[in-house]
Design a protein around this motif. Structure first.
Motif, PDB file in Angstrom:
ATOM      1  N   ARG A  40       0.837  -1.194   0.000  1.00  0.00           N
ATOM      2  CA  ARG A  40       0.000   0.000   0.000  1.00  0.00           C
ATOM      3  C   ARG A  40       0.867   1.237   0.000  1.00  0.00           C
ATOM      4  N   ILE A  41       0.567   2.146  -0.913  1.00  0.00           N
ATOM      5  CA  ILE A  41       1.265   3.428  -0.899  1.00  0.00           C
ATOM      6  C   ILE A  41       0.227   4.529  -0.843  1.00  0.00           C
ATOM      7  N   TYR A  42       0.650   5.654  -0.440  1.00  0.00           N
ATOM      8  CA  TYR A  42      -0.243   6.795  -0.374  1.00  0.00           C
ATOM      9  C   TYR A  42      -0.334   7.441  -1.746  1.00  0.00           C
ATOM     10  N   SER A  43      -1.549   7.689  -2.190  1.00  0.00           N
ATOM     11  CA  SER A  43      -1.737   8.284  -3.507  1.00  0.00           C
ATOM     12  C   SER A  43      -1.177   9.691  -3.579  1.00  0.00           C
ATOM     13  N   ILE A  44      -0.845  10.274  -2.431  1.00  0.00           N
ATOM     14  CA  ILE A  44      -0.294  11.626  -2.459  1.00  0.00           C
ATOM     15  C   ILE A  44       1.196  11.625  -2.782  1.00  0.00           C
ATOM     16  N   ASN A  45       1.815  10.446  -2.766  1.00  0.00           N
ATOM     17  CA  ASN A  45       3.255  10.399  -3.025  1.00  0.00           C
ATOM     18  C   ASN A  45       3.570  10.764  -4.461  1.00  0.00           C
ATOM     19  N   PRO A  46       4.438  11.736  -4.669  1.00  0.00           N
ATOM     20  CA  PRO A  46       4.856  12.026  -6.040  1.00  0.00           C
ATOM     21  C   PRO A  46       5.721  10.890  -6.579  1.00  0.00           C
ATOM     22  N   MET A  47       5.619  10.663  -7.876  1.00  0.00           N
ATOM     23  CA  MET A  47       6.397   9.623  -8.529  1.00  0.00           C
ATOM     24  C   MET A  47       7.080  10.206  -9.757  1.00  0.00           C
ATOM     25  N   ALA A  48       8.126   9.548 -10.195  1.00  0.00           N
ATOM     26  CA  ALA A  48       8.901  10.115 -11.296  1.00  0.00           C
ATOM     27  C   ALA A  48       9.645   9.023 -12.044  1.00  0.00           C
ATOM     28  N   TRP A  49      10.088   9.386 -13.218  1.00  0.00           N
ATOM     29  CA  TRP A  49      10.998   8.563 -14.012  1.00  0.00           C
ATOM     30  C   TRP A  49      12.297   9.340 -14.204  1.00  0.00           C
TER      31      TRP A  49
ATOM     32  N   VAL B 120       5.976  11.070   1.171  1.00  0.00           N
ATOM     33  CA  VAL B 120       5.850  12.416   1.743  1.00  0.00           C
ATOM     34  C   VAL B 120       5.732  12.383   3.263  1.00  0.00           C
ATOM     35  N   ILE B 121       5.427  11.229   3.822  1.00  0.00           N
ATOM     36  CA  ILE B 121       5.318  11.117   5.279  1.00  0.00           C
ATOM     37  C   ILE B 121       6.717  11.039   5.891  1.00  0.00           C
TER      38      ILE B 121
END
Length: 116
Positions: free
Chosen positions: A26-35, A99-100
């Motif tokens: 489970r991850i928080y949908s607020i976490n930014p992600m990138a390539w 982000v936490i």
């Protein structure tokens, strides 16, 4: 958290590829992600990012050719690459910032080779 990246391969100039990256659990949908990508002999560089709200950002070199998207319910981020150029050849890494905790998590990398 070990992200799982896939979708790399060999493609001719002008071709397309779609990279996928999934975070287990489970991850928080607020976490930014990138390539990011790293070509041989070069430093790792940011290719594209997407915030938890869906705001996207692209490196100038890929604008108009690459599209980053995410599917929060699947804990996944994607990179649709079109109009690939030889200069896009690199190992591509997905990355997520918690982000936490402030922790940065990475995938193992997937190789994209653009060659005729």
């Amino acid at each position: 958290v070990q992200l799982q990246a896939s979708g790399g391969g060999l493609v001719q100039p002008g071709g397309s590829l779609r990279l996928s990256c999934t975070a287990p659990g489970r991850i928080y949908s607020i976490n930014p992600m990138a390539w990011y990508r790293q070509a041989s002999g070069n430093q790792r560089e940011l290719v594209a990012s997407i915030s938890g709200r869906g705001t996207t950002n692209y490196a100038d070199s890929v604008k108009g050719r690459f599209t980053i998207s995410r599917h929060s319910a699947k804990n996944s981020v994607y990179l649709q690459m079109s109009g690939l150029q030889i200069e896009d050849t690199a190992v591509y890494f997905c990355q997520m910032t918690d982000v936490i905790s402030g922790t940065s998590h990475w995938g193992q990398g997937t190789l994209v080779t653009v060659s005729s």
